[in-house]
Scaffold this motif. Structure first.
Motif, PDB file in Angstrom:
ATOM      1  N   ALA A 251     -26.691 -24.029  41.552  1.00  0.00           N
ATOM      2  CA  ALA A 251     -26.300 -25.058  40.589  1.00  0.00           C
ATOM      3  C   ALA A 251     -25.685 -24.445  39.336  1.00  0.00           C
ATOM      4  N   VAL A 252     -26.225 -23.303  38.895  1.00  0.00           N
ATOM      5  CA  VAL A 252     -25.686 -22.627  37.715  1.00  0.00           C
ATOM      6  C   VAL A 252     -24.292 -22.098  37.999  1.00  0.00           C
ATOM      7  N   LEU A 257     -18.279 -22.637  37.511  1.00  0.00           N
ATOM      8  CA  LEU A 257     -16.967 -22.873  38.108  1.00  0.00           C
ATOM      9  C   LEU A 257     -16.343 -24.133  37.511  1.00  0.00           C
ATOM     10  N   MET A 258     -17.148 -25.168  37.352  1.00  0.00           N
ATOM     11  CA  MET A 258     -16.652 -26.414  36.768  1.00  0.00           C
ATOM     12  C   MET A 258     -16.221 -26.225  35.323  1.00  0.00           C
ATOM     13  N   CYS A 274     -21.358 -12.153  49.325  1.00  0.00           N
ATOM     14  CA  CYS A 274     -21.574 -11.620  50.682  1.00  0.00           C
ATOM     15  C   CYS A 274     -22.411 -12.583  51.528  1.00  0.00           C
ATOM     16  N   ASP A 275     -22.765 -13.714  50.964  1.00  0.00           N
ATOM     17  CA  ASP A 275     -23.711 -14.634  51.594  1.00  0.00           C
ATOM     18  C   ASP A 275     -23.045 -15.989  51.820  1.00  0.00           C
ATOM     19  N   ALA A 276     -22.661 -16.271  53.065  1.00  0.00           N
ATOM     20  CA  ALA A 276     -21.990 -17.527  53.393  1.00  0.00           C
ATOM     21  C   ALA A 276     -22.900 -18.719  53.134  1.00  0.00           C
ATOM     22  N   ALA A 277     -24.199 -18.542  53.363  1.00  0.00           N
ATOM     23  CA  ALA A 277     -25.138 -19.641  53.121  1.00  0.00           C
ATOM     24  C   ALA A 277     -25.202 -19.973  51.633  1.00  0.00           C
ATOM     25  N   PHE A 278     -25.144 -18.946  50.786  1.00  0.00           N
ATOM     26  CA  PHE A 278     -25.142 -19.185  49.340  1.00  0.00           C
ATOM     27  C   PHE A 278     -23.881 -19.944  48.929  1.00  0.00           C
ATOM     28  N   ALA A 279     -22.730 -19.544  49.483  1.00  0.00           N
ATOM     29  CA  ALA A 279     -21.485 -20.240  49.164  1.00  0.00           C
ATOM     30  C   ALA A 279     -21.576 -21.716  49.534  1.00  0.00           C
ATOM     31  N   ALA A 280     -22.209 -22.010  50.668  1.00  0.00           N
ATOM     32  CA  ALA A 280     -22.375 -23.403  51.093  1.00  0.00           C
ATOM     33  C   ALA A 280     -23.262 -24.165  50.113  1.00  0.00           C
ATOM     34  N   ARG A 284     -22.400 -27.541  47.869  1.00  0.00           N
ATOM     35  CA  ARG A 284     -23.241 -28.732  47.804  1.00  0.00           C
ATOM     36  C   ARG A 284     -23.586 -29.079  46.346  1.00  0.00           C
ATOM     37  N   ALA A 285     -23.852 -28.055  45.553  1.00  0.00           N
ATOM     38  CA  ALA A 285     -24.143 -28.285  44.138  1.00  0.00           C
ATOM     39  C   ALA A 285     -22.948 -28.901  43.420  1.00  0.00           C
ATOM     40  N   LEU A 286     -21.750 -28.455  43.759  1.00  0.00           N
ATOM     41  CA  LEU A 286     -20.550 -29.053  43.175  1.00  0.00           C
ATOM     42  C   LEU A 286     -20.471 -30.536  43.511  1.00  0.00           C
ATOM     43  N   GLY A 287     -20.808 -30.871  44.753  1.00  0.00           N
ATOM     44  CA  GLY A 287     -20.788 -32.267  45.159  1.00  0.00           C
ATOM     45  C   GLY A 287     -21.753 -33.125  44.357  1.00  0.00           C
ATOM     46  N   GLU A 288     -22.857 -32.537  43.928  1.00  0.00           N
ATOM     47  CA  GLU A 288     -23.835 -33.275  43.128  1.00  0.00           C
ATOM     48  C   GLU A 288     -23.414 -33.381  41.666  1.00  0.00           C
ATOM     49  N   LEU A 289     -22.814 -32.318  41.135  1.00  0.00           N
ATOM     50  CA  LEU A 289     -22.520 -32.263  39.702  1.00  0.00           C
ATOM     51  C   LEU A 289     -21.217 -32.944  39.333  1.00  0.00           C
ATOM     52  N   LEU A 290     -20.218 -32.893  40.191  1.00  0.00           N
ATOM     53  CA  LEU A 290     -18.888 -33.398  39.843  1.00  0.00           C
ATOM     54  C   LEU A 290     -18.890 -34.874  39.428  1.00  0.00           C
ATOM     55  N   PRO A 291     -19.590 -35.771  40.131  1.00  0.00           N
ATOM     56  CA  PRO A 291     -19.526 -37.191  39.732  1.00  0.00           C
ATOM     57  C   PRO A 291     -20.047 -37.452  38.333  1.00  0.00           C
TER      58      PRO A 291
END
Length: 470
Positions: A251-252, A257-258, A274-280, A284-291
């Motif tokens: 989330a941070v 990035l925002m 180096c962590d694809a799961a972290f990128a995902a 997801r956090a962007l999807g929550e914060l953007l609105p």
């Protein structure tokens, strides 16, 4: 955000990025026409462009002091305190950059050194019109004043929403100008303001250096006037790169990035991990914060069109990717962030550790937020006191120093076929060896000038001098 996944042994290349490093030809041509018109027509061109681009009628461009004072009344004390804190910390940082003139004396008495002199006048461009940027005022005015610039001139577009008779500039921007030490304020923006600063008009005396960000037309104008006047850099859209491992908080990272994306639909955001799961998780956090963002449309457009996630197979490859990106701002959200610092070669500003939010650097940390963009951090520097000074080499020879260095000078001049270069040194040698009368015109009529310029017996003298120097 698009994703680039690097295979083991694969490196990120510049061609994989979507940067546009060249200003469009039509914008450059338009800026050139504006510059040419301002040079030819002066203030009248500025008035016409103010009507055309800003929708305002201007008889006078300089903001009267009484209007500045009136605009400062009633500002929130908490804002003013924040502004003073930012200015103090920016000033403290830049005072550490100040370089003094220095001189050294060789054994033969020859004095060599550097004389540091501030430019007489600097122009700072502050974007305006629809928004206000007091932080930009401080970041440009404070280092100029620390450098010793006597005349700091601010140009900024008038706000279109200003009521008739009201101050056309945001009171926040005016407050920053006062705190930062700005001497003159002109309500002019765009390429026409750059032209006025570079070449002068009846109302706006020219300056020696122009700094500060602006839109594409401002950037093009700065590039076009560079050489006739100094500029800091040709800045493109803002950008951030976050290098993160699994210890970072998604989330941070998403918020960071925002924070860059909300500047401009063209702002570029990079996440390297180096962590694809972290990128995902960040996605997801962007999807929550953007609105929740009041600037959702701008932020989302930037992330969708300019955002890039790089998945690296290991940390050395991730660091190499960061150096290829050469970002304006780099955040290290890693367990060993400080340990990675030595591996970072290319970045305008480096924010080390999870607590080092990039907006702190935008406003109050102290280092300048005017930074190289578009990969130019590979060879460019942040704005600093050095941008507002010039250096002169100082060379003061004694007779002994002249005799020591003249033979080598003459030999090198002979190798380049520059006879008068060698003669210049040779005449001084002759005056020291034979007396001043030996270089009078009458005496030189009888002299072998070629031998004076290119003595044939100097080879051993040069060698002996080199041995003595060593």
């Amino acid at each position: 955000m698009r994703t680039i996944e690097l295979a083991p042994g694969e490196q990120l290349s510049a061609s994989m990025l979507t940067r546009e490093g060249v200003l469009p030809a039509d914008i450059t041509a338009a800026a050139q026409q504006i510059i040419d018109t301002v040079r030819a027509e002066g203030d009248e061109a500025l008035r016409r462009y103010s009507r055309e681009f800003d929708g305002v009628e201007l008889e006078s461009f300089r903001l009267p002091q009484e209007q500045i004072d009136a605009a400062l009344e009633g500002l929130d004390p908490a804002f003013l305190a924040s502004l003073e804190k930012a200015a103090a910390q920016i000033r403290d940082f830049h005072e550490r950059e100040v370089q003094q003139s220095w001189f050294t004396t060789r054994a033969d008495g020859t004095m060599l050194g550097v004389k540091v002199t501030p430019v007489a006048a600097a122009g700072i461009y502050v974007p305006g019109g629809r928004a206000q940027y007091p932080s930009t005022v401080l970041m440009n005015a404070v280092p100029a004043k620390v450098a010793g610039v006597e005349r700091v001139v601010m140009v900024t577009p008038p706000q279109r929403t200003a009521e008739p008779g009201a101050c056309p500039i945001s009171p926040y921007t005016l407050a920053a100008a006062k705190v930062g030490g700005v001497d003159e304020i002109y309500t002019i923006g765009g390429a026409q303001a750059v032209a006025a600063l570079a070449y002068g008009t009846a109302s706006i005396p020219r300056v020696e250096k122009i700094t500060g960000p602006g839109n594409a037309y401002v950037a093009a104008a700065k590039r076009l006037v560079s050489g006739d006047v100094g500029i800091d850099m040709v800045a493109g859209p803002s950008e951030v790169c976050v290098l993160a491992d699994a210890t970072a908080k998604p989330a941070v990272v998403a918020a960071d990035l925002m924070a860059q994306a909300e500047h401009d639909p063209l702002a570029a955001c990079y996440l390297v991990t180096c962590d694809a799961a972290f990128a995902a998780e960040v996605e997801r956090a962007l999807g929550e914060l953007l609105p929740a963002s009041p600037r959702e449309d701008i932020t989302r457009t930037s992330l969708d069109d300019q955002g890039t996630v790089v998945i690296a197979p290991d940390m050395p490859t991730a660091v190499a990717a960061v150096n290829t990106i050469a970002p304006e701002h780099l955040e290290l959200h890693c367990d060993n962030a400080l340990g990675l610092l030595g591996s970072i070669r290319n970045a305008g500003a480096i924010f080390v550790g999870a607590w080092s939010s990039e907006p702190l650097g935008d406003y109050v940390a102290g280092p300048n937020h005017t930074l190289p963009t578009g990969g130019t951090a590979a060879f460019s520097n942040p704005l600093s006191v050095d941008d507002f000074v010039k250096k002169s080499s100082v060379i003061c020879y004694t007779p002994e120093g002249l005799l020591a260095d003249a033979p080598a000078t003459q030999r090198l001049a002979q190798a380049e076929g520059l006879w008068a270069h060698a003669l210049s040194a040779g005449l001084r040698r002759r005056a020291l060896e034979l007396g001043d009368a030996s270089v009078d015109i009458a005496a030189l009529r009888e002299a072998d000038l070629t031998a004076v310029a290119w003595p044939e017996d100097d080879a051993q003298t040069v060698v002996r001098g080199a041995k003595q120097d060593s």
